[in-house]
Scaffold this motif. Structure first.
Motif, PDB file in Angstrom:
ATOM      1  N   GLU A  20      35.144  52.685  61.840  1.00  0.00           N
ATOM      2  CA  GLU A  20      36.249  53.582  62.150  1.00  0.00           C
ATOM      3  C   GLU A  20      37.523  52.874  62.625  1.00  0.00           C
ATOM      4  O   GLU A  20      38.620  53.415  62.446  1.00  0.00           O
ATOM      5  N   PHE A  21      37.392  51.711  63.232  1.00  0.00           N
ATOM      6  CA  PHE A  21      38.556  51.094  63.861  1.00  0.00           C
ATOM      7  C   PHE A  21      38.919  49.734  63.290  1.00  0.00           C
ATOM      8  O   PHE A  21      40.100  49.367  63.318  1.00  0.00           O
ATOM      9  N   ALA A  22      37.952  48.961  62.821  1.00  0.00           N
ATOM     10  CA  ALA A  22      38.235  47.594  62.385  1.00  0.00           C
ATOM     11  C   ALA A  22      39.088  47.593  61.125  1.00  0.00           C
ATOM     12  O   ALA A  22      38.829  48.351  60.187  1.00  0.00           O
ATOM     13  N   PRO A  23      40.112  46.764  61.082  1.00  0.00           N
ATOM     14  CA  PRO A  23      40.914  46.655  59.848  1.00  0.00           C
ATOM     15  C   PRO A  23      40.095  45.989  58.743  1.00  0.00           C
ATOM     16  O   PRO A  23      39.236  45.141  59.006  1.00  0.00           O
ATOM     17  N   LYS A  24      40.357  46.389  57.513  1.00  0.00           N
ATOM     18  CA  LYS A  24      39.624  45.841  56.379  1.00  0.00           C
ATOM     19  C   LYS A  24      40.221  44.489  55.999  1.00  0.00           C
ATOM     20  O   LYS A  24      41.121  44.386  55.183  1.00  0.00           O
TER      21      LYS A  24
ATOM     22  N   ARG B 143      39.258  40.008  55.596  1.00  0.00           N
ATOM     23  CA  ARG B 143      38.188  39.118  55.178  1.00  0.00           C
ATOM     24  C   ARG B 143      37.188  38.885  56.307  1.00  0.00           C
ATOM     25  O   ARG B 143      35.993  38.708  56.060  1.00  0.00           O
ATOM     26  N   LEU B 144      37.687  38.883  57.541  1.00  0.00           N
ATOM     27  CA  LEU B 144      36.790  38.685  58.671  1.00  0.00           C
ATOM     28  C   LEU B 144      35.808  39.839  58.795  1.00  0.00           C
ATOM     29  O   LEU B 144      34.599  39.626  58.989  1.00  0.00           O
ATOM     30  N   SER B 145      36.300  41.082  58.695  1.00  0.00           N
ATOM     31  CA  SER B 145      35.401  42.230  58.781  1.00  0.00           C
ATOM     32  C   SER B 145      34.424  42.259  57.605  1.00  0.00           C
ATOM     33  O   SER B 145      33.261  42.635  57.764  1.00  0.00           O
ATOM     34  N   ASP B 146      34.882  41.851  56.420  1.00  0.00           N
ATOM     35  CA  ASP B 146      33.973  41.768  55.277  1.00  0.00           C
ATOM     36  C   ASP B 146      32.896  40.716  55.507  1.00  0.00           C
ATOM     37  O   ASP B 146      31.722  40.918  55.160  1.00  0.00           O
ATOM     38  N   LEU B 147      33.288  39.585  56.109  1.00  0.00           N
ATOM     39  CA  LEU B 147      32.317  38.539  56.410  1.00  0.00           C
ATOM     40  C   LEU B 147      31.288  39.022  57.428  1.00  0.00           C
ATOM     41  O   LEU B 147      30.080  38.749  57.289  1.00  0.00           O
ATOM     42  N   ILE B 148      31.744  39.754  58.450  1.00  0.00           N
ATOM     43  CA  ILE B 148      30.817  40.296  59.449  1.00  0.00           C
ATOM     44  C   ILE B 148      29.848  41.279  58.808  1.00  0.00           C
ATOM     45  O   ILE B 148      28.637  41.264  59.088  1.00  0.00           O
ATOM     46  N   GLU B 149      30.360  42.127  57.922  1.00  0.00           N
ATOM     47  CA  GLU B 149      29.504  43.106  57.268  1.00  0.00           C
ATOM     48  C   GLU B 149      28.449  42.431  56.405  1.00  0.00           C
ATOM     49  O   GLU B 149      27.272  42.826  56.405  1.00  0.00           O
ATOM     50  N   VAL B 150      28.844  41.390  55.682  1.00  0.00           N
ATOM     51  CA  VAL B 150      27.883  40.660  54.844  1.00  0.00           C
ATOM     52  C   VAL B 150      26.810  40.002  55.707  1.00  0.00           C
ATOM     53  O   VAL B 150      25.610  40.032  55.376  1.00  0.00           O
ATOM     54  N   ASN B 151      27.210  39.436  56.830  1.00  0.00           N
ATOM     55  CA  ASN B 151      26.230  38.773  57.704  1.00  0.00           C
ATOM     56  C   ASN B 151      25.279  39.768  58.343  1.00  0.00           C
ATOM     57  O   ASN B 151      24.099  39.463  58.542  1.00  0.00           O
ATOM     58  N   ILE B 152      25.772  40.960  58.686  1.00  0.00           N
ATOM     59  CA  ILE B 152      24.878  41.990  59.235  1.00  0.00           C
ATOM     60  C   ILE B 152      23.833  42.386  58.199  1.00  0.00           C
ATOM     61  O   ILE B 152      22.635  42.519  58.503  1.00  0.00           O
ATOM     62  N   ASN B 153      24.256  42.564  56.959  1.00  0.00           N
ATOM     63  CA  ASN B 153      23.304  42.904  55.897  1.00  0.00           C
ATOM     64  C   ASN B 153      22.304  41.778  55.675  1.00  0.00           C
ATOM     65  O   ASN B 153      21.126  42.033  55.397  1.00  0.00           O
ATOM     66  N   ASN B 154      22.752  40.542  55.798  1.00  0.00           N
ATOM     67  CA  ASN B 154      21.835  39.413  55.634  1.00  0.00           C
ATOM     68  C   ASN B 154      20.853  39.310  56.788  1.00  0.00           C
ATOM     69  O   ASN B 154      19.681  38.959  56.595  1.00  0.00           O
ATOM     70  N   LEU B 155      21.321  39.601  58.010  1.00  0.00           N
ATOM     71  CA  LEU B 155      20.431  39.535  59.169  1.00  0.00           C
ATOM     72  C   LEU B 155      19.298  40.547  59.075  1.00  0.00           C
ATOM     73  O   LEU B 155      18.208  40.315  59.605  1.00  0.00           O
ATOM     74  N   ALA B 156      19.536  41.674  58.411  1.00  0.00           N
ATOM     75  CA  ALA B 156      18.484  42.678  58.271  1.00  0.00           C
ATOM     76  C   ALA B 156      17.321  42.165  57.433  1.00  0.00           C
ATOM     77  O   ALA B 156      16.221  42.716  57.509  1.00  0.00           O
ATOM     78  N   ALA B 157      17.558  41.106  56.634  1.00  0.00           N
ATOM     79  CA  ALA B 157      16.507  40.561  55.776  1.00  0.00           C
ATOM     80  C   ALA B 157      15.920  39.260  56.315  1.00  0.00           C
ATOM     81  O   ALA B 157      15.063  38.668  55.665  1.00  0.00           O
TER      82      ALA B 157
END
Length: 432
Positions: free
Chosen positions: A241-245, A247-261
């Motif tokens: 809801e708040f984070a600007p879109k 490259r940093l936010s995209d990198l964080i999102e990718v790492n969160i998805n990777n951590l789930a595995a």
């Protein structure tokens, strides 16, 4: 200039539905659909079959652990063996030998000790606690029902082959004869094994229970839930809801998805290095275990929360902003309450996943032999998965059935938690 507009249109070629090539394509398509449907049915049947086989194997092995063999005895409490001023320190083993001697007056010496071995080591403590509660029993005989030791529990449950040569059995012919005598007198019973749920772990299978594991699991989930829920929801709200879109936010999102595995054992190694070696926290405590599982559960909660927030229609946000609400009010007064059912469903599923983890807990030492339940999350403890691991590694035959019974209890808890998640989703889910 050629008269193109006056050129008569060529008539459309009629489609021949009965053409051999068309019919062949129809047959191939139907065969593909039939093959796909049958493959799905076979897959579901195999999955259900293996599940039924697993449950059947656990039930056949573990159902006997839900009963425990007891024997009813009249136990004399002689004043010369039991000191009224020091009841707890009296020789209660001699007291129980006296009770067996009264039942079998012809036995003495080694033979009497062998027959006394029918009683569980906890029998003397049960009689001791009765006398401590009522000291007036000293000098009298007490009718008491006490558990039998594991070899005779196995004998009562038919797990000892009487045809086996005496040298290859854990119970002798004389012990079997004494057991049969008590059974013929109606002294032997097999009530529901409440000790499986009210006792902590023990070296003796007939006394071992899951109470310590239950309490340790409760503290573990309490710490995990208290850390993972607010941090996971807060991170998901900010990212969605708040984070600007950028490259940093995209990198964080990718790492969160990777951590789930990431395998759970990696989180155990992280906890071993950081929580135990660097911070010096208590080894094997529910606090460290809960923090470890919170790290493991965070990616799942964040992903589930973001999915629930995305499911809220944009019109809700636009309407709230249109009447003058701030961005923060839109999120916390409108979007978050509507997304809460999905968030709670994802959180419960994450907790159910955490409760079944064993590898990270073994690495931080939550597999210690604990004979009492922890009083706080800061004491050493075990959990249900690690208790199952401990019992599976025990050589006594009585722990085989208790291991399967503990697995059935753990599966029942997991089914209840997943059922609760499904119920919450169906009860509070909204269709837009």
């Amino acid at each position: 200039m050629s008269d193109i507009t006056n050129t008569p249109a060529s008539p459309a070629r009629a489609f021949d539905w009965k053409a051999p090539d068309y019919q062949d394509r129809i047959r191939r398509r139907r065969r593909s659909e039939l093959w796909l449907r049958n493959a799905g049915l076979v897959s579901i049947t195999l999955a259900l079959g293996f599940l039924a086989l697993m449950l059947a194997a656990l039930t056949v092995t573990g159902y006997k652990a839900f009963t425990q063999t007891h024997v009813q005895l009249n136990v004399p409490i002689p004043a010369d063996l039991v000191d009224a001023n020091d009841i707890a320190g009296s020789n209660w083993r001699r007291v129980m030998q006296g009770a067996i001697s009264a039942e079998f007056p012809d036995l003495e010496g080694r033979a009497l000790r062998d027959i006394t071995a029918m009683l569980s080591d906890g029998a003397q403590f049960r009689v001791r606690d009765m006398v401590i509660a009522d000291p007036s029993l000293i000098g009298k005989s007490v009718a008491v029902t006490v558990p039998m030791s594991d070899p005779f529990d196995q004998l009562a449950k038919g797990l000892v082959d009487r045809a086996t040569p005496e040298a290859n059995r854990r119970v002798s012919d004389a012990q079997i004869a004494a057991f049969d005598k008590l059974a013929a007198e109606g002294r032997i019973s097999r009530p529901f094994n409440t000790a499986l749920f009210t006792n902590a772990d023990s070296r003796f299978p007939e006394l071992a229970g899951l109470k310590g594991a239950f309490v340790g699991t409760f503290y573990l989930l309490l710490v995990c839930f208290g850390i993972a829920l607010p941090v996971g929801i807060g991170a998901a709200i900010y990212l969605e809801e708040f984070a600007p879109k950028t490259r940093l936010s995209d990198l964080i999102e990718v790492n969160i998805n990777n951590l789930a595995a990431v395998p759970s054992v990696v989180f155990g190694l992280l906890a071993l290095s950081v929580f135990l070696n660097w911070f010096g926290l208590m080894r094997g405590s529910p606090l460290v275990g809960g923090m470890t599982l919170a790290l493991m559960s965070l990616p799942t909660i964040i992903i589930a929360t973001r999915a629930a927030l995305k499911a809220v229609p944009p019109s809700i946000r636009e309407a709230a902003l249109g009447i003058g609400a701030s961005r923060q009010q839109v999120v916390f007064h409108h979007v978050l309450p509507l997304a809460m059912p999905g968030i709670m469903t994802g959180t419960i599923i994450a907790m159910a996943q955490a409760i079944g983890e064993t590898a990270p807990l073994l690495l931080i030492g939550m597999n210690a032999f604990m004979t009492s339940a922890p009083a706080t999350p800061f004491e050493s403890a075990t959990t249900l998965p690690t208790q199952i691991y401990i019992w599976a590694d025990s050589p006594e035959r009585g722990f085989v059935s208790r291991t399967s019974a503990a697995i059935l209890v753990l599966l029942a808890i997991l089914v209840l938690m997943n059922g609760l998640a499904i119920w919450l989703r169906r009860k509070f889910e909204r269709r837009w």
